[in-house]
Design a protein around this motif. Structure first.
Motif, PDB file in Angstrom:
ATOM      1  N   HIS B 188     -11.330  87.055 -29.685  1.00 53.88           N
ATOM      2  CA  HIS B 188     -11.104  85.841 -30.453  1.00 53.88           C
ATOM      3  C   HIS B 188     -10.892  86.123 -31.943  1.00 53.88           C
ATOM      4  N   TYR B 189     -11.746  86.964 -32.513  1.00 53.13           N
ATOM      5  CA  TYR B 189     -11.717  87.191 -33.962  1.00 53.13           C
ATOM      6  C   TYR B 189     -11.057  88.502 -34.377  1.00 53.13           C
ATOM      7  N   GLY B 190     -10.794  89.382 -33.435  1.00 56.89           N
ATOM      8  CA  GLY B 190     -10.188  90.668 -33.783  1.00 56.89           C
ATOM      9  C   GLY B 190     -11.240  91.757 -33.919  1.00 56.89           C
ATOM     10  N   PHE B 191     -10.779  93.002 -33.795  1.00 55.18           N
ATOM     11  CA  PHE B 191     -11.748  94.105 -33.714  1.00 55.18           C
ATOM     12  C   PHE B 191     -12.477  94.374 -35.029  1.00 55.18           C
ATOM     13  N   LEU B 192     -11.848  94.022 -36.162  1.00 49.85           N
ATOM     14  CA  LEU B 192     -12.547  94.285 -37.432  1.00 49.85           C
ATOM     15  C   LEU B 192     -13.812  93.443 -37.534  1.00 49.85           C
ATOM     16  N   ARG B 193     -13.689  92.178 -37.140  1.00 51.17           N
ATOM     17  CA  ARG B 193     -14.884  91.332 -37.160  1.00 51.17           C
ATOM     18  C   ARG B 193     -15.817  91.717 -36.025  1.00 51.17           C
TER      19      ARG B 193
END
Lengths: 70, 331
Positions: B188-193
């Protein structure tokens, strides 16, 4: 631990401090050479050199009488 | 390693700026300013300490990527500080570089042998100082098999530590935390988050261990959202309870306000169904290892994983203690 590693050895501590100051002076001179175009930075660096040199002068008093400093 | 939260500061959990932190310890303020200036120009975040006695505490608080230690620090010495750092599980993996004034070769060799990762002499060439620090950091991460994300011990260290405790025939607790619904968060938020969630758990684990002091703590990052904690049996449940509580407190801040308020994230499946996933939580399996009951680290890991599986079947953050009779001998 050998004798010359003991931090309370006043002679060794003074030599360390003196070399530190010379190192600071040499390093700031190099920084000044690098950033010749930035007048403010050069001014601040010269102040550091001056302060280190003044501390070194004060230190020579102690170097002349190391026993008195401990 | 990038620290995303430090106790007692207003730093946010979610920091996207990945700057390396250098801790400089020198009792000469001018030297501190000089080194700080050179390292900041090279992109480091710099923490300075002029009192040698405060170095250990600063290393715990800031978890720097590298420490520069002056060899002579008034009443204490770089050697003594390094010994302290190496004895503490929170700081023992941080590479240490000695800053020395030009001195005899014998001194330098001695300090490398005593465990320093490198040394730099003053006056130094700025580019060389930076290059050496970077080289030491890369080398130590690879050589020690640390997790590049959390800076914690990786699988090699974890395996070695479990083997060592099995060989000592002592009782110890194994905690196996794992993040629930992590994949949905990541998608949902991407791997960085997603990385921030992992780093948040890593930080909480270290904080909790730190506050429940024991000479027998060990924490490692297996990879992904899996961690392993070893501690003394009496502290196992307390540590697990505290980690779940703090994780639940910290997690809402890592969600966008709309998701945080309703308490779930929505995603659309391929067939068009809307899927609601609750906020991430942490499940911890707790196993007490009795002397002689496990033949290998793999057997310990398998049991811990099984117990964690039980915990994961329950909703929300929780921990489950393995209450079955310890196996006679797993191989």
């Amino acid at each position: 631990m050998t004798q010359d590693h003991l931090p309370e050895d006043p002679g060794r501590a003074l030599i360390h401090e003196f070399r530190n100051l010379l190192a600071v002076i040499v390093n700031y001179c190099e920084l000044i050479a690098e950033e010749g175009g930035d007048a403010e930075a050069v001014k601040a660096d010269i102040q550091e050199v001056r302060s280190a040199a003044e501390r070194a002068i004060a230190l020579t008093d102690k170097l002349a009488r190391p026993a008195a400093s401990s | 390693m990038t620290v995303t939260h430090r106790p007692g500061t207003d730093r946010p959990y979610a920091a996207f700026v990945h700057r390396d932190i250098a801790l400089i310890v020198d009792d000469d303020d001018q030297v501190l300013r000089l080194v700080k200036r050179v390292l900041e120009r090279a992109g480091f975040e710099v923490v300075t300490v002029s009192d040698g006695h405060a170095a250990h505490d600063a290393a715990i608080e800031w978890r720097p990527d590298i420490i520069l230690l002056d060899l002579m620090l008034g009443e204490t010495t770089g050697d003594k500080i390094m010994a302290e750092l190496r004895e503490d599980f929170r700081t023992r993996l941080i590479p240490v570089v000695f800053l020395t004034v030009r001195d005899s070769l014998k001194d330098k060799v001695e300090h490398l042998l005593s465990g320093a990762d490198d040394y730099v002499t003053k006056p130094f060439i700025p580019e060389e100082l930076v290059a050496r620090l970077r080289a030491v950091m890369t080398r130590s991460t690879m050589a020690r098999g640390l997790s590049p994300l959390t800076g914690m011990s990786g699988n090699t260290d974890i395996l070695r530590e479990i083997s060592r405790r099995l060989a000592q025939h002592t009782r110890f607790a194994v905690l196996y935390p794992d993040i629930d619904a992590f994949k949905s968060y990541n998608d949902h938020y991407g791997f960085l988050r997603g990385d921030d969630v992992i780093k948040t758990l890593a930080t909480i684990i270290l904080e909790v261990l730190e506050e429940n002091h024991s000479g027998r703590h060990f924490a490692g990052h297996v990879g992904g959202d899996d961690f392993v904690i070893l501690t003394e049996p009496a502290l196992g449940e307390k540590v697990a309870a505290e980690i779940t509580r703090r994780f639940d407190e910290a997690i809402p801040a890592l969600y966008d306000p709309v998701d945080r308020e309703r308490g779930w994230i929505e995603s659309e499946e391929r067939n068009g169904n809307i899927l609601r996933t609750p906020l991430v939580s942490v499940s911890i399996g707790v196993v007490i290892v009795e002397p002689g009951s496990y033949g290998s680290p793999a057997a310990v890991a398998a049991r811990a994983s099984e117990v964690k599986g039980v915990a994961k079947r329950l909703p929300g953050s929780k921990w489950v203690l393995d209450r079955r009779r310890p196996p006679e001998r797993f191989s």
